[in-house]
Design an enzyme around this catalytic site. Structure first.
Site, PDB file in Angstrom:
ATOM      1  N   ASP A 119       0.806  -1.211   0.000  1.00  0.00           N
ATOM      2  CA  ASP A 119       0.000   0.000   0.000  1.00  0.00           C
ATOM      3  C   ASP A 119       0.847   1.273   0.000  1.00  0.00           C
ATOM      4  OD1 ASP A 119      -2.072  -1.794   0.233  1.00  0.00           O
ATOM      5  OD2 ASP A 119      -3.001  -0.812   1.963  1.00  0.00           O
ATOM      6  N   HIS A 169      -6.085   3.014  -4.169  1.00  0.00           N
ATOM      7  CA  HIS A 169      -6.037   3.297  -2.723  1.00  0.00           C
ATOM      8  C   HIS A 169      -6.415   4.765  -2.487  1.00  0.00           C
ATOM      9  CE1 HIS A 169      -5.077   2.076   1.293  1.00  0.00           C
ATOM     10  NE2 HIS A 169      -3.940   2.729   1.413  1.00  0.00           N
ATOM     11  N   HIS A 173      -5.368   9.322   0.310  1.00  0.00           N
ATOM     12  CA  HIS A 173      -5.432   8.573   1.564  1.00  0.00           C
ATOM     13  C   HIS A 173      -6.313   9.176   2.669  1.00  0.00           C
ATOM     14  CE1 HIS A 173      -3.841   5.690   4.558  1.00  0.00           C
ATOM     15  NE2 HIS A 173      -3.394   5.018   3.510  1.00  0.00           N
ATOM     16  N   HIS A 255       3.760  -2.449   2.883  1.00  0.00           N
ATOM     17  CA  HIS A 255       3.769  -1.080   2.353  1.00  0.00           C
ATOM     18  C   HIS A 255       5.026  -0.812   1.535  1.00  0.00           C
ATOM     19  CE1 HIS A 255       0.819  -0.848   5.601  1.00  0.00           C
ATOM     20  NE2 HIS A 255       0.325   0.212   4.986  1.00  0.00           N
TER      21      HIS A 255
HETATM   22 ZN    ZN Z   1      -2.752   3.060   3.090  1.00  0.00          ZN
END
Ligand code: ZN
Length: 288
Positions: A119, A169, A173, A255
């Protein structure tokens, strides 16, 4: 007297025989009937079970990240801001040099697929992750942010060229559950183009899900948070990604963006080698 007794005995015998025949017949009849009825009942249960399961499974996946939204929230924010890392950079014990030498080999017999996701990228760390994926014949799904994709167009293109795929995503954010429907739609529209969406922090609600489903988008959360964002040390990241909770179909959260990802990159070869040794193949989320 004796004739009567013989007669009554005869009648008794006939009655018993008749009763036996009736019992056998009715059992047989019930058996035949149940042979028709029970399997269909089982069949309907078997059919209903998967139909019932998705909402509950969905509810549980929705609940899981929501159970620690504050942790996740602060953690993902922390991933973008300096965060005290634990002084644990010792090499993981799980993977031996022998295991590492296996990385170039084809995975052993399949135990199932573990889905790997990254991510908050792309970032300068993404190419190093792609290198590991290539060397281990693995793929992953990268849930990227729109604004980072604009900053790193080369990395984004490289992900697809390497056989991995990209999920949305959002643009930058936000917690989608705190936005108005129009803002949610804007975030999705300005995120990477993909049929898979991972809401930031894993927070979702009916409004988010309704918007996703209306646009034909699939919400993809995760089952195992490696907590690499908190920089707990390479060893801890490997342990959480390869521990007993991992099973076929597990979705690992890691991540490639949002801060210093050097521990993530250091852990990744060990994670994939260990999973392959356990009999898993490591793949992207299909259909994203
Ligand atoms: Zn995230």
């Amino acid at each position: 007297m004796s004739r009567l007794r013989i007669l009554s005995n005869g009648l008794l015998l006939a009655a018993l025989t008749l009763g036996f025949i009736i019992v056998v017949t009715s059992d047989g009849g019930a058996g035949t009937g149940s042979n028709g009825a029970i399997p269909s009942a089982i069949a309907s249960t078997a059919l209903e079970t998967p139909m019932v399961k998705p909402p509950s499974a969905k509810a549980s996946t929705r609940k899981r990240p929501a159970a620690s939204p504050s942790q996740k929230h602060s953690s993902e924010q922390a991933a973008r801001t300096p965060h005290p890392a634990r002084p644990d950079n010792s090499p993981p014990a799980q993977a031996s040099p022998k295991q590492r030498s296996r990385q170039g080999d084809e995975p052993p017999a399949k135990r199932g697929t573990v889905y790997l996701t990254f991510d908050d990228g792309p970032s300068q760390y993404t190419p190093a992750i792609l290198d590991v994926l290539r060397a281990t014949h693995s793929t992953a799904t990268f849930f990227e942010l729109g604004f980072r994709q604009a900053q790193h167009p080369t990395e984004a293109a490289q992900i697809r060229a390497e056989g991995s795929n990209i999920g949305n995503h959002t643009y930058n954010h936000p917690d989608l559950t705190k936005l108005a429907p129009r803002q949610i739609q804007w975030q999705l529209a300005h995120g990477p183009r993909s049929s898979c969406v991972r809401p930031p922090y894993g927070t979702t609600n009916r409004t988010v899900e309704r918007i996703l489903s209306r646009q034909g988008l699939r919400e993809v959360l995760w089952t195992i948070d490696t907590r690499d964002w908190s920089r707990p040390g390479t060893k801890h990241i490997v342990k959480s990604a390869t521990g007993p909770s991992v099973r076929a179909g597990s979705i690992l959260l890691m991540h490639d963006g949002g801060g210093d990802r050097s521990e993530t990159i250091a852990a990744l070869p060990y994670i994939i080698a260990t999973l392959q040794q356990q009999g898993y193949v490591v793949r992207r989320i299909p259909g994203c």
